[in-house]
Write a protein that holds these residues in place. Structure first.
Motif, PDB file in Angstrom:
ATOM      1  N   SER A   1       1.134  -1.442  -0.295  1.00  0.00           N
ATOM      2  CA  SER A   1       0.034  -0.087  -0.348  1.00  0.00           C
ATOM      3  C   SER A   1       1.058   0.832   0.312  1.00  0.00           C
ATOM      4  O   SER A   1       2.339   1.425   0.450  1.00  0.00           O
ATOM      5  CB  SER A   1      -1.204   0.416   1.387  1.00  0.00           C
ATOM      6  OG  SER A   1      -0.768  -0.030   2.638  1.00  0.00           O
ATOM      7  N   LEU A   2       0.112   2.498  -0.613  1.00  0.00           N
ATOM      8  CA  LEU A   2       1.082   3.410  -0.581  1.00  0.00           C
ATOM      9  C   LEU A   2       0.455   4.494   0.559  1.00  0.00           C
ATOM     10  O   LEU A   2      -0.489   4.689   0.941  1.00  0.00           O
ATOM     11  CB  LEU A   2       0.991   4.730  -1.783  1.00  0.00           C
ATOM     12  CG  LEU A   2       1.244   2.970  -2.991  1.00  0.00           C
ATOM     13  CD1 LEU A   2       0.754   4.194  -4.322  1.00  0.00           C
ATOM     14  CD2 LEU A   2       2.811   3.217  -3.280  1.00  0.00           C
ATOM     15  N   ALA A   3       1.640   5.268   1.097  1.00  0.00           N
ATOM     16  CA  ALA A   3       1.241   6.252   2.320  1.00  0.00           C
ATOM     17  C   ALA A   3       0.251   7.449   1.859  1.00  0.00           C
ATOM     18  O   ALA A   3      -0.173   8.410   2.200  1.00  0.00           O
ATOM     19  CB  ALA A   3       2.583   6.500   2.651  1.00  0.00           C
TER      20      ALA A   3
ATOM     21  N   LEU B   1       7.167   1.947  -0.114  1.00  0.00           N
ATOM     22  CA  LEU B   1       5.575   0.937  -0.502  1.00  0.00           C
ATOM     23  C   LEU B   1       4.976   0.114   1.198  1.00  0.00           C
ATOM     24  O   LEU B   1       6.272  -0.580   2.091  1.00  0.00           O
ATOM     25  CB  LEU B   1       6.297  -0.085  -0.815  1.00  0.00           C
ATOM     26  CG  LEU B   1       6.937   0.624  -2.609  1.00  0.00           C
ATOM     27  CD1 LEU B   1       7.855  -1.063  -3.610  1.00  0.00           C
ATOM     28  CD2 LEU B   1       5.541   0.224  -2.925  1.00  0.00           C
ATOM     29  N   ARG B   2       5.012   0.372   1.588  1.00  0.00           N
ATOM     30  CA  ARG B   2       4.199  -0.071   2.741  1.00  0.00           C
ATOM     31  C   ARG B   2       3.691  -1.502   2.692  1.00  0.00           C
ATOM     32  O   ARG B   2       3.194  -1.798   2.089  1.00  0.00           O
ATOM     33  CB  ARG B   2       2.733   0.764   3.801  1.00  0.00           C
ATOM     34  CG  ARG B   2       3.475   2.173   4.064  1.00  0.00           C
ATOM     35  CD  ARG B   2       2.266   3.152   4.714  1.00  0.00           C
ATOM     36  NE  ARG B   2       2.866   3.662   5.852  1.00  0.00           N
ATOM     37  CZ  ARG B   2       2.606   5.168   6.192  1.00  0.00           C
ATOM     38  NH1 ARG B   2       1.096   4.942   6.211  1.00  0.00           N
ATOM     39  NH2 ARG B   2       2.990   6.145   6.726  1.00  0.00           N
ATOM     40  N   GLU B   3       3.423  -2.590   4.029  1.00  0.00           N
ATOM     41  CA  GLU B   3       3.438  -3.718   3.745  1.00  0.00           C
ATOM     42  C   GLU B   3       4.026  -4.421   2.689  1.00  0.00           C
ATOM     43  O   GLU B   3       2.150  -5.622   2.602  1.00  0.00           O
ATOM     44  CB  GLU B   3       1.479  -3.920   4.135  1.00  0.00           C
ATOM     45  CG  GLU B   3       1.144  -3.376   5.718  1.00  0.00           C
ATOM     46  CD  GLU B   3      -0.073  -2.587   5.573  1.00  0.00           C
ATOM     47  OE1 GLU B   3      -0.799  -2.304   4.453  1.00  0.00           O
ATOM     48  OE2 GLU B   3      -0.403  -1.927   6.281  1.00  0.00           O
TER      49      GLU B   3
ATOM     50  N   LEU C   1       9.537  -2.525  -9.713  1.00  0.00           N
ATOM     51  CA  LEU C   1       8.537  -2.135  -8.605  1.00  0.00           C
ATOM     52  C   LEU C   1       9.593  -0.927  -7.496  1.00  0.00           C
ATOM     53  O   LEU C   1       9.571  -0.564  -6.915  1.00  0.00           O
ATOM     54  CB  LEU C   1       8.066  -3.109  -7.933  1.00  0.00           C
ATOM     55  CG  LEU C   1       6.649  -2.265  -6.700  1.00  0.00           C
ATOM     56  CD1 LEU C   1       5.681  -1.310  -7.165  1.00  0.00           C
ATOM     57  CD2 LEU C   1       6.264  -3.131  -6.206  1.00  0.00           C
ATOM     58  N   LEU C   2      10.551  -1.952  -7.281  1.00  0.00           N
ATOM     59  CA  LEU C   2      11.601  -1.134  -6.077  1.00  0.00           C
ATOM     60  C   LEU C   2      12.307  -0.056  -6.694  1.00  0.00           C
ATOM     61  O   LEU C   2      12.580   1.092  -5.858  1.00  0.00           O
ATOM     62  CB  LEU C   2      12.307  -2.887  -5.804  1.00  0.00           C
ATOM     63  CG  LEU C   2      11.716  -3.728  -4.798  1.00  0.00           C
ATOM     64  CD1 LEU C   2      12.211  -4.786  -4.459  1.00  0.00           C
ATOM     65  CD2 LEU C   2      10.875  -3.007  -3.310  1.00  0.00           C
ATOM     66  N   ARG C   3      12.528  -0.455  -7.830  1.00  0.00           N
ATOM     67  CA  ARG C   3      13.649   0.562  -8.478  1.00  0.00           C
ATOM     68  C   ARG C   3      13.079   2.230  -8.390  1.00  0.00           C
ATOM     69  O   ARG C   3      13.447   2.734  -8.646  1.00  0.00           O
ATOM     70  CB  ARG C   3      14.611   0.179  -9.454  1.00  0.00           C
ATOM     71  CG  ARG C   3      15.546   0.839  -9.989  1.00  0.00           C
ATOM     72  CD  ARG C   3      15.990   0.385 -11.641  1.00  0.00           C
ATOM     73  NE  ARG C   3      14.779   0.352 -12.863  1.00  0.00           N
ATOM     74  CZ  ARG C   3      14.674  -0.718 -13.598  1.00  0.00           C
ATOM     75  NH1 ARG C   3      15.514  -0.598 -14.226  1.00  0.00           N
ATOM     76  NH2 ARG C   3      13.655  -0.507 -14.527  1.00  0.00           N
ATOM     77  N   TRP C   4      11.504   1.594  -9.137  1.00  0.00           N
ATOM     78  CA  TRP C   4      10.137   2.325  -9.216  1.00  0.00           C
ATOM     79  C   TRP C   4      10.531   3.813  -7.511  1.00  0.00           C
ATOM     80  O   TRP C   4      10.515   4.947  -7.346  1.00  0.00           O
ATOM     81  CB  TRP C   4       8.512   2.437  -9.930  1.00  0.00           C
ATOM     82  CG  TRP C   4       7.893   3.262  -9.233  1.00  0.00           C
ATOM     83  CD1 TRP C   4       7.982   4.084 -10.765  1.00  0.00           C
ATOM     84  CD2 TRP C   4       7.035   3.064  -8.434  1.00  0.00           C
ATOM     85  NE1 TRP C   4       6.457   5.151 -10.292  1.00  0.00           N
ATOM     86  CE2 TRP C   4       6.188   4.236  -8.728  1.00  0.00           C
ATOM     87  CE3 TRP C   4       6.800   2.586  -7.537  1.00  0.00           C
ATOM     88  CZ2 TRP C   4       5.096   4.727  -8.001  1.00  0.00           C
ATOM     89  CZ3 TRP C   4       5.239   2.831  -6.770  1.00  0.00           C
ATOM     90  CH2 TRP C   4       5.039   4.063  -7.089  1.00  0.00           C
TER      91      TRP C   4
END
Lengths: 242, 294
Positions: free
Chosen positions: B229-231, B274-276, B263-266
């Motif tokens: 999820s996004l903060a 990136l939460r949870e 995704l991680l690089r973005w």
């Protein structure tokens, strides 16, 4: 079979109500007869010792053996103990024998005690081996009827209803035959469950009947065993209905 | 190695009147395997299990356990232990008496004390079964199943009602049995247990296998999942994602490593938190939920 019988015996002795019933039946039966014999000898003599013996035997067989067998089997099925036993290497016959062995042994002891009191107070039976045969045949018949009834019984509470017809029926027939004899309606009386067994007890106690006639009286009782076992094979269930 | 399977089920059908509970089911369990039979409620797994255990007759088809009919108790039961789904112990017997009785009838030799120690019930040995908690009854059931270390053990919902500690202890005991060569057949509602421990899984639905195979085979056919999820506000996502009702994102992918890297690089480049974050193969729960829905 014996490990199951042992565990049943343990459970029997842990259950006070069952234990009390087991003591009350022979003590009350004996006391009743002694009272009759001492206080109203006329009635006692009119009923005849053989008839009294037949009724007291059926009292232990119907109230003790038969109802306890039905209640035990229904209760062991309801809490899935039967299924548990069947998940071991034990066979079905061994499981049933083990479950019913203790109550059968206790009932036979009760009957022996009551009949011994009767013999000591009122005079012994004429033909002991015949009496023993009558008692054993009756026990087998009641066990067979118990197995069949257990097939129709869903729970131990339900057993209080389902055991009534056979319990009251056999007691009534035993009384009818024991106190009125088989001169009238002989065929009917002998064919009803318990009738010929009661007559056999009377004959064994009073003596006089020929051995052939007496042995013939075992036939209806054993026929009831066959009927009961056939019914049980159709109706007995090992697991509760879902 | 060519050995006969411990369990061999071929074309099994089980019917109750009009209801066709198990339809033409075939499977085998090899020596030393942990085989998990899973499924939705009413999928037919209990009927299948009870037939293999010998509690129920097959309507048609053949079932062999150690090469014998499972109904042949004398031949089969000394080699197998059964943990039933519902207890079935006499409430008036003590723990020690219950294990002693079932153990004596199992046809195997063991010591009651050893088995009670194994399941952590030594201090409850003299307690009547009616006084036990639900979890203690499950452990008692397990104790009777493993009495004498049988070659084949059926565990029907073994951890239902167990606390985390007892569950851990039970699986440790199962691991030890497997080291000794025991074969295990398991059913459970805790699918992660099956996913972690089973060699092979049979996933039943409406009386047939929806899927059967190793855990890897089962999950390989389904996309892996990335969840997060996004903060707060963030630039457009680099991958196609589905937004759940809880606001979290779900990416389904057959290229987990590559897409996770993307995704991680973005996130790194855009300083996005990136939460949870979770990534992994599809869980069996999701597989089961998807087949239960149709």
């Amino acid at each position: 079979m014996f490990p199951i019988a042992r565990s049943e015996l343990i459970q029997l002795f842990r259950n006070r109500a069952v234990l009390v019933t087991m003591l009350v039946i022979p003590v009350a039966s004996s006391a009743m007869y002694i009272y009759l014999h001492e206080s109203v000898p006329a009635v006692s003599a009119a009923l005849g010792l053989g008839g009294i013996a037949a009724v007291l035997m059926f009292l232990a067989m119907a109230l003790g053996l038969y109802t306890t067998a039905v209640t035990t089997l229904a209760s062991r099925r309801q809490n899935l103990f039967l299924k548990r036993l069947r998940s071991t290497a034990a066979g079905d016959a061994g499981i049933l024998s083990g479950l019913l062995l203790p109550v059968t042994a206790i009932t036979l002891v009760q009957v022996a005690v009551v009949l011994t009191v009767l013999a000591v107070v009122g005079g012994g039976p004429a033909d002991v081996p015949l009496l023993v045969a009558a008692v054993l045949a009756t026990a087998v018949m009641m066990l067979g009827l118990g197995l069949a009834t257990a097939g129709l019984t869903n729970s131990p509470e339900h057993a209080q209803v389902t055991t009534l017809p056979v319990m009251v029926g056999t007691l009534a027939v035993a009384g009818w035959v024991g106190f009125t004899g088989t001169e009238e309606l002989g065929l009917l009386k002998r064919l009803l469950p318990g009738g010929s067994a009661a007559e056999l007890v009377v004959n064994a106690w009073t003596g006089g009947a020929s051995l052939g006639d007496s042995l013939l009286l075992l036939a209806p009782t054993l026929a009831w065993v066959v009927v009961a076992v056939a019914l049980a094979a159709r109706m007995f269930r090992w697991e509760p209905r879902r | 190695m060519t050995s006969t399977p411990v369990i061999d089920v071929d074309g099994l059908n089980v019917r109750y009147g009009d209801f066709h509970a198990v339809k033409n089911l075939s499977f085998q369990v090899e020596r030393g395997e942990l085989y998990a039979l899973l499924g939705t409620n009413g999928a037919g797994k209990t009927s299948t299990l009870e037939t293999v255990e010998g509690h129920r007759a097959a309507t048609s088809g053949t079932v062999r356990v150690f090469g014998h009919s499972p109904r042949d108790r004398r031949a089969v039961r000394p080699r197998m232990g059964v943990m039933l789904q519902e207890s079935g112990f006499s409430p008036d017997l003590t723990v020690r008496e219950s294990v002693g009785l079932i153990g004596a009838l199992s046809g195997r030799a063991d010591q009651v004390g050893r088995v009670l120690g194994l399941v952590g019930l030594s201090d409850r040995a003299g307690t009547e079964v009616s006084q036990l908690s639900g979890g203690e009854k499950r452990r008692l059931d397990f104790a009777t199943a493993v009495y004498g270390t049988p070659e084949l053990i059926f565990l029907d919902e073994p951890t239902t009602g167990l606390d985390v500690q007892s569950r851990h202890a039970l699986w440790e005991a199962v691991d030890r049995l497997r080291e000794d060569g025991s074969t295990i057949v398991l059913t459970t509602h805790y699918l992660e247990e099956a996913q972690q421990r089973a060699d092979r899984i049979g996933l039943m639905h409406k009386g047939v296998f929806h899927r059967e195979g190793t855990v890897a085979e089962l999950t390989r056919t389904l996309p892996a999942e990335i969840r997060f999820s996004l903060a707060g506000p963030a630039p457009a996502l680099p991958l196609h994602a589905v937004r759940g009702s809880d606001g979290g994102f779900l990416i389904e992918t057959f290229a987990l490593q590559k897409d996770l890297h993307t995704l991680l690089r973005w996130a790194q480049d855009g300083a996005v938190e990136l939460r949870e974050l979770q990534a992994g193969p599809t869980r069996l729960d999701d597989v089961l939920r998807s087949i239960g829905g149709d």
